[in-house]
Design a protein around this motif. Structure first.
Motif, PDB file in Angstrom:
ATOM      1  N   ILE A 172       0.839  -1.196   0.000  1.00  0.00           N
ATOM      2  CA  ILE A 172       0.000   0.000   0.000  1.00  0.00           C
ATOM      3  C   ILE A 172       0.878   1.252   0.000  1.00  0.00           C
ATOM      4  N   ILE A 173       1.927   1.219   0.799  1.00  0.00           N
ATOM      5  CA  ILE A 173       2.851   2.365   0.812  1.00  0.00           C
ATOM      6  C   ILE A 173       3.385   2.611  -0.595  1.00  0.00           C
ATOM      7  N   GLY A 174       3.755   1.538  -1.294  1.00  0.00           N
ATOM      8  CA  GLY A 174       4.450   1.678  -2.560  1.00  0.00           C
ATOM      9  C   GLY A 174       3.557   1.891  -3.764  1.00  0.00           C
ATOM     10  N   GLN A 175       2.241   1.847  -3.560  1.00  0.00           N
ATOM     11  CA  GLN A 175       1.358   1.975  -4.715  1.00  0.00           C
ATOM     12  C   GLN A 175       1.521   3.321  -5.406  1.00  0.00           C
ATOM     13  N   GLN A 176       1.860   3.260  -6.681  1.00  0.00           N
ATOM     14  CA  GLN A 176       1.811   4.430  -7.564  1.00  0.00           C
ATOM     15  C   GLN A 176       2.771   5.553  -7.184  1.00  0.00           C
ATOM     16  N   ILE A 177       3.780   5.280  -6.399  1.00  0.00           N
ATOM     17  CA  ILE A 177       4.812   6.290  -6.138  1.00  0.00           C
ATOM     18  C   ILE A 177       6.163   5.651  -6.414  1.00  0.00           C
ATOM     19  N   ASN A 178       7.179   6.461  -6.610  1.00  0.00           N
ATOM     20  CA  ASN A 178       8.483   5.870  -6.902  1.00  0.00           C
ATOM     21  C   ASN A 178       9.070   5.230  -5.645  1.00  0.00           C
ATOM     22  N   LEU A 179       9.956   4.286  -5.856  1.00  0.00           N
ATOM     23  CA  LEU A 179      10.441   3.458  -4.741  1.00  0.00           C
ATOM     24  C   LEU A 179      11.230   4.268  -3.708  1.00  0.00           C
ATOM     25  N   SER A 180      11.970   5.258  -4.153  1.00  0.00           N
ATOM     26  CA  SER A 180      12.731   6.068  -3.192  1.00  0.00           C
ATOM     27  C   SER A 180      11.791   6.721  -2.187  1.00  0.00           C
ATOM     28  N   PHE A 181      10.728   7.280  -2.710  1.00  0.00           N
ATOM     29  CA  PHE A 181       9.752   7.929  -1.844  1.00  0.00           C
ATOM     30  C   PHE A 181       9.045   6.895  -0.977  1.00  0.00           C
ATOM     31  N   ALA A 182       8.767   5.720  -1.547  1.00  0.00           N
ATOM     32  CA  ALA A 182       8.104   4.664  -0.784  1.00  0.00           C
ATOM     33  C   ALA A 182       8.948   4.261   0.430  1.00  0.00           C
ATOM     34  N   TYR A 183      10.251   4.136   0.233  1.00  0.00           N
ATOM     35  CA  TYR A 183      11.108   3.767   1.363  1.00  0.00           C
ATOM     36  C   TYR A 183      11.154   4.880   2.407  1.00  0.00           C
ATOM     37  N   LYS A 184      11.054   6.124   1.951  1.00  0.00           N
ATOM     38  CA  LYS A 184      10.994   7.234   2.915  1.00  0.00           C
ATOM     39  C   LYS A 184       9.729   7.143   3.764  1.00  0.00           C
ATOM     40  N   LEU A 185       8.611   6.886   3.097  1.00  0.00           N
ATOM     41  CA  LEU A 185       7.350   6.771   3.830  1.00  0.00           C
ATOM     42  C   LEU A 185       7.429   5.623   4.830  1.00  0.00           C
ATOM     43  N   LYS A 186       7.984   4.510   4.399  1.00  0.00           N
ATOM     44  CA  LYS A 186       8.078   3.362   5.306  1.00  0.00           C
ATOM     45  C   LYS A 186       8.933   3.717   6.513  1.00  0.00           C
ATOM     46  N   ARG A 187      10.029   4.383   6.273  1.00  0.00           N
ATOM     47  CA  ARG A 187      10.901   4.751   7.395  1.00  0.00           C
ATOM     48  C   ARG A 187      10.162   5.651   8.388  1.00  0.00           C
ATOM     49  N   ARG A 188       9.428   6.611   7.874  1.00  0.00           N
ATOM     50  CA  ARG A 188       8.699   7.509   8.779  1.00  0.00           C
ATOM     51  C   ARG A 188       7.679   6.730   9.603  1.00  0.00           C
ATOM     52  N   LEU A 189       6.975   5.823   8.955  1.00  0.00           N
ATOM     53  CA  LEU A 189       5.959   5.029   9.659  1.00  0.00           C
ATOM     54  C   LEU A 189       6.612   4.147  10.724  1.00  0.00           C
ATOM     55  N   VAL A 190       7.699   3.502  10.344  1.00  0.00           N
ATOM     56  CA  VAL A 190       8.375   2.574  11.259  1.00  0.00           C
ATOM     57  C   VAL A 190       8.999   3.337  12.428  1.00  0.00           C
ATOM     58  N   GLU A 191       9.596   4.475  12.150  1.00  0.00           N
ATOM     59  CA  GLU A 191      10.233   5.229  13.226  1.00  0.00           C
ATOM     60  C   GLU A 191       9.199   5.795  14.186  1.00  0.00           C
ATOM     61  N   GLU A 192       8.012   6.079  13.679  1.00  0.00           N
ATOM     62  CA  GLU A 192       6.973   6.634  14.555  1.00  0.00           C
ATOM     63  C   GLU A 192       6.269   5.540  15.358  1.00  0.00           C
ATOM     64  N   TYR A 193       5.962   4.425  14.720  1.00  0.00           N
ATOM     65  CA  TYR A 193       5.073   3.439  15.352  1.00  0.00           C
ATOM     66  C   TYR A 193       5.744   2.108  15.705  1.00  0.00           C
ATOM     67  N   PHE A 234       1.876  10.598   3.853  1.00  0.00           N
ATOM     68  CA  PHE A 234       0.964   9.582   3.334  1.00  0.00           C
ATOM     69  C   PHE A 234      -0.254  10.312   2.777  1.00  0.00           C
ATOM     70  N   SER A 235      -0.809   9.781   1.701  1.00  0.00           N
ATOM     71  CA  SER A 235      -2.077  10.329   1.248  1.00  0.00           C
ATOM     72  C   SER A 235      -3.161   9.884   2.225  1.00  0.00           C
ATOM     73  N   GLU A 236      -4.255  10.604   2.209  1.00  0.00           N
ATOM     74  CA  GLU A 236      -5.374  10.255   3.085  1.00  0.00           C
ATOM     75  C   GLU A 236      -5.803   8.804   2.840  1.00  0.00           C
ATOM     76  N   LYS A 237      -5.860   8.416   1.571  1.00  0.00           N
ATOM     77  CA  LYS A 237      -6.309   7.072   1.234  1.00  0.00           C
ATOM     78  C   LYS A 237      -5.339   6.018   1.763  1.00  0.00           C
ATOM     79  N   LYS A 238      -4.054   6.234   1.581  1.00  0.00           N
ATOM     80  CA  LYS A 238      -3.093   5.236   2.053  1.00  0.00           C
ATOM     81  C   LYS A 238      -3.176   5.079   3.562  1.00  0.00           C
ATOM     82  N   ALA A 239      -3.342   6.187   4.256  1.00  0.00           N
ATOM     83  CA  ALA A 239      -3.486   6.098   5.709  1.00  0.00           C
ATOM     84  C   ALA A 239      -4.726   5.292   6.075  1.00  0.00           C
ATOM     85  N   GLU A 240      -5.832   5.575   5.387  1.00  0.00           N
ATOM     86  CA  GLU A 240      -7.072   4.827   5.646  1.00  0.00           C
ATOM     87  C   GLU A 240      -6.883   3.343   5.365  1.00  0.00           C
TER      88      GLU A 240
END
Length: 300
Positions: free
Chosen positions: A129-150, A183-189
């Motif tokens: 879900i994180i990686g849907q329709q975005i480039n992989l570099s950005f996807a890994y950034k999003l994952k890192r933010r999620l993992v570091e927070e939660y 994260f987009s609203e949809k991805k968060a949902e």
DNA sequence: ATCCAGGGGTCAC
DNA sequence: GTGACCCATGGA
């Protein structure tokens, strides 16, 4: 010593697996230094930091932090065996590659590469879900933010080792906070929704693996919001190791197919099906090797 | 500036 | 069942 050895199977290259894990991206769930791979996971016996090295014809796992008794070591050995798909004999796949002049180079170029997995179905779906329709570099950034927070974090030797957050934690994630992480609203949902589905028992690895066939496994996953056919196939391939899961529509896969002269444009579904039909039972591996070929070009 | 990223949901027909 | 449209943002 807090170590355990895993015998290396035929047609296996730890270096190739390491290369995949270390390609161009900043993955927050493992660390590679030289030829040593270090990772933290949750085990039934507590959180553990462990490292993997090649030692002769074995992989040597060493517990660095956390409980390190026999059961933990056996758990880690099973985890690593599964992670690198070490129980599979992939020679039949190589025989098929060798029959195709366009792909035969792979058996040398990527020799011994295993389909590196994502051990946990929940993590695999979230990563999709994180990686849907975005480039992989950005996807890994999003994952890192999620993992570091939660996620939980273990410090060892001045390095922080993160564990992917549990469904229980992500079910209570803050949608506003996730928006702030870009994260987009949809991805968060979607992620919060999937987390709740795991908590309620609507999805579990046991439920999915108990289904009689691949098609019903796909259906069971796609019925949840945020999981389309691409995500279902990717998660089944990477987590439950379904051998014939093709992530249809995948941009990287289509690029690799056209790069090898197998298709001329992205709409040739019949041609793609015909091509994969020659690799029955190895579609997932073929997809993984085609993805691998994309990175090979970036480096050359 | 414009197009594309390892897609998916929704809605019209 | 298929196709247009939207989502969100980074990188080329």
């Amino acid at each position: 010593m807090d170590t355990v050895l895993i015998p290396v199977p035929a047609v296996f290259s730890f270096q190739e697996c390491l290369w995949f894990l270390n390609r161009n991206y900043d993955d927050c769930l493992h660390r590679i230094e030289g030829n040593t791979l270090t990772k933290a996971i949750k085990t039934p016996y507590g959180n553990t930091v462990f490292q993997i090295r090649e030692r002769g014809s074995f992989l040597e796992i060493t517990v660095l932090e956390g409980e390190s008794g026999r059961e933990t070591r056996e758990y880690l050995a099973a985890f690593v065996t599964e992670w690198f798909d070490m129980d599979r004999s992939i020679q039949p796949f190589y025989d098929l590659l060798n029959q195709d002049a366009r792909l035969a180079y792979m058996t040398d170029a990527f020799g011994g590469l295993r389909l590196v997995g994502i051990g946990d179905l929940f993590e695999a779906i979230c990563w999709c879900i994180i990686g849907q329709q975005i480039n992989l570099s950005f996807a890994y950034k999003l994952k890192r933010r999620l993992v570091e927070e939660y996620g939980e974090c273990i410090e060892f030797d001045n390095h922080a080792y993160h564990i992917f957050p549990s469904a229980e934690v992500l079910a209570n994630a803050d949608i506003v906070g996730m928006r702030a992480m870009q994260f987009s609203e949809k991805k968060a949902e979607y992620i919060i929704g999937i987390a709740n589905a795991f908590i309620s028992g609507a999805i579990s690895e046991n439920i999915i693996t108990a289904l009689p066939d691949f098609g019903s496994q796909q259906k069971a996953l796609v019925s949840h919001k945020g999981i389309g056919i691409w995500t279902a196939n990717y998660a089944l391939m990477k987590s439950l190791r379904v051998p014939n899961a093709i992530p249809h529509g995948d941009v990287g896969l289509l690029n690799a197919l056209s790069g090898h002269g197998i298709i001329a444009d992205r709409t040739e579904k019949e041609r793609i099906d015909a091509f994969f039909s020659g690799f029955a039972g190895w579609e997932s591996y073929l997809t993984f090797y085609l993805w691998r070929s994309l990175s090979a070009k970036e480096l050359s």
